[in-house]
Scaffold this active site. Sequence first.
Site, PDB file in Angstrom:
ATOM      1  N   THR A 142     -18.026  36.169  14.781  1.00 47.01           N
ATOM      2  CA  THR A 142     -17.098  35.641  16.198  1.00 47.01           C
ATOM      3  C   THR A 142     -15.955  34.765  15.690  1.00 47.01           C
ATOM      4  OG1 THR A 142     -19.156  35.802  17.766  1.00 47.01           O
ATOM      5  CG2 THR A 142     -17.352  34.257  18.412  1.00 47.01           C
ATOM      6  N   ASP A 166     -19.587  42.518  12.301  1.00 49.66           N
ATOM      7  CA  ASP A 166     -20.386  41.844  13.051  1.00 49.66           C
ATOM      8  C   ASP A 166     -21.690  41.337  12.435  1.00 49.66           C
ATOM      9  OD1 ASP A 166     -22.452  41.425  14.928  1.00 49.66           O
ATOM     10  OD2 ASP A 166     -20.768  41.497  16.183  1.00 49.66           O
ATOM     11  N   SER A 167     -22.217  40.217  12.378  1.00 51.70           N
ATOM     12  CA  SER A 167     -23.148  39.886  11.796  1.00 51.70           C
ATOM     13  C   SER A 167     -24.561  40.747  12.101  1.00 51.70           C
ATOM     14  CB  SER A 167     -23.718  38.582  11.701  1.00 51.70           C
ATOM     15  OG  SER A 167     -24.265  38.064  12.605  1.00 51.70           O
ATOM     16  N   SER A 168     -24.479  41.509  13.087  1.00 52.48           N
ATOM     17  CA  SER A 168     -25.895  42.307  13.395  1.00 52.48           C
ATOM     18  C   SER A 168     -25.924  43.382  12.761  1.00 52.48           C
ATOM     19  CB  SER A 168     -25.736  42.679  14.982  1.00 52.48           C
ATOM     20  OG  SER A 168     -24.427  43.502  15.123  1.00 52.48           O
ATOM     21  N   THR A 205     -22.977  34.536  13.966  1.00 50.84           N
ATOM     22  CA  THR A 205     -24.467  33.617  14.223  1.00 50.84           C
ATOM     23  C   THR A 205     -25.601  34.484  14.245  1.00 50.84           C
ATOM     24  OG1 THR A 205     -23.994  33.635  16.847  1.00 50.84           O
ATOM     25  CG2 THR A 205     -22.867  32.115  15.343  1.00 50.84           C
ATOM     26  N   ASP A 206     -25.433  35.717  14.704  1.00 47.59           N
ATOM     27  CA  ASP A 206     -26.611  36.578  15.010  1.00 47.59           C
ATOM     28  C   ASP A 206     -27.766  36.438  14.004  1.00 47.59           C
ATOM     29  OD1 ASP A 206     -25.850  36.865  17.743  1.00 47.59           O
ATOM     30  OD2 ASP A 206     -25.381  39.278  17.466  1.00 47.59           O
ATOM     31  N   THR A 247     -45.884  31.969  12.405  1.00 42.86           N
ATOM     32  CA  THR A 247     -46.029  31.600  14.027  1.00 42.86           C
ATOM     33  C   THR A 247     -44.807  32.013  14.512  1.00 42.86           C
ATOM     34  OG1 THR A 247     -46.612  30.013  15.572  1.00 42.86           O
ATOM     35  CG2 THR A 247     -45.598  29.177  13.499  1.00 42.86           C
ATOM     36  N   GLN A 248     -44.909  32.564  15.817  1.00 41.09           N
ATOM     37  CA  GLN A 248     -43.657  32.856  16.700  1.00 41.09           C
ATOM     38  C   GLN A 248     -43.281  31.335  17.534  1.00 41.09           C
ATOM     39  OE1 GLN A 248     -45.128  35.036  20.431  1.00 41.09           O
ATOM     40  NE2 GLN A 248     -46.127  35.737  18.625  1.00 41.09           N
TER      41      GLN A 248
END
Length: 382
Positions: free
Chosen positions: A16, A71-73, A103-104, A304-305
């Site tokens: 971004t 894009d970082s995705s 940031t993703d 752990t989530q």
Amino acid sequence: MSKTSAQIYVLYTGGTIGMDGRPLAPMPASRLQRLLETMPGFDSSTLTLHPLDDRELRINYVLDAFDEPIDSSAMTPNDWVMIARRILDRYADYDGFVVLHGTDTMAWTTSALAFLLEGLAKPVIVTGSQVPLAQTRTDALRNLVTAMQLAATSGVPEVGLFFDVALYRGCRAAKVSTSAFEGFASPNYPPLATAGITIDVSESLVRLPPPIESSMQRPEHRARVAARLEAIEQALPRFSVLSLVLYPGIQTSNAIEVLLDATEPPVRGLVLQAFGEGNAPSTPSFLEALRRAHDRGVVIVDGTQVVQGSVNVDAYQSASGLEQAGAISGYDMTPEAAQAKLVYLLGLGLSQQEVEVLMQRNLRGELRAESGPTRGLVFAEH
């Protein structure tokens, strides 16, 4: 007025911070460079700052970029290796490094770089923004300038993630907001530094520089790291590391078997994002599916989530069942750090048992474990 100067390398990968248009898309590096030159304190190769202690800080910088900013995705483990290699190749020439990133997936990249850049003795600061630099009301300029100042002056021998007002250990950070300027947090470790009117580094929280024999300050060690990056890059097409989020009602045995059987290249690592302190369904079919996976050589990490806290396999029977099936504790690692660490260790060609031992050791400050920290660990044979 006293003057100080530093040399830093800035790598623009996309994200971004360098986007514009509708819909947003990455701008080329040449346009980002021209945009930077319109910002206060910047020219084509220098950022000049005037901190409040009556001295001029002159940061000489070089802006480099991916051939095609992304894009970082779309970021992959191969890109992690590419970033690490760009830094390694220029390591001797600069005082610090800044990586501009979307940031993703930033938390995955900062975690991976922490492991890939073994023996790091200079700052590597990864940053980005929630709003593009090209827009008027943006967090991008503050994040970029502060990241450059940290890279130039902090001396923190770690990969850090700077966002808003905080510098986090890269392998401890997680994205927590899509809209707030404070888009990241470090749930299980305090910030390494905070940036207000002044930048305050919490020296007691920063890792010590590596011993000289395993420091990237030495050309011999940089050559070893380069060889490992090459080995990891060649190994990446031969294995997969998966992450599975558990949820109430999941058909767990089927999910495990489908994931393992349908994934190519073959699965060598699995991060379970379990409930609470590492709990999971205790149904025999689920545990048997995990046991079969472990017998096939899959490293299974019980994580752990929950955003904050640690796995405790002794607290509940539902966690101890995972341990009996071959899963190891992920302690308080973030899911991003656990996955990046698995990719790193498996990429080195280590055995299942070696990976399981090292996953439970603190290599870069990514976890707290009863086994205690392992500083300067060198894989001399790989």
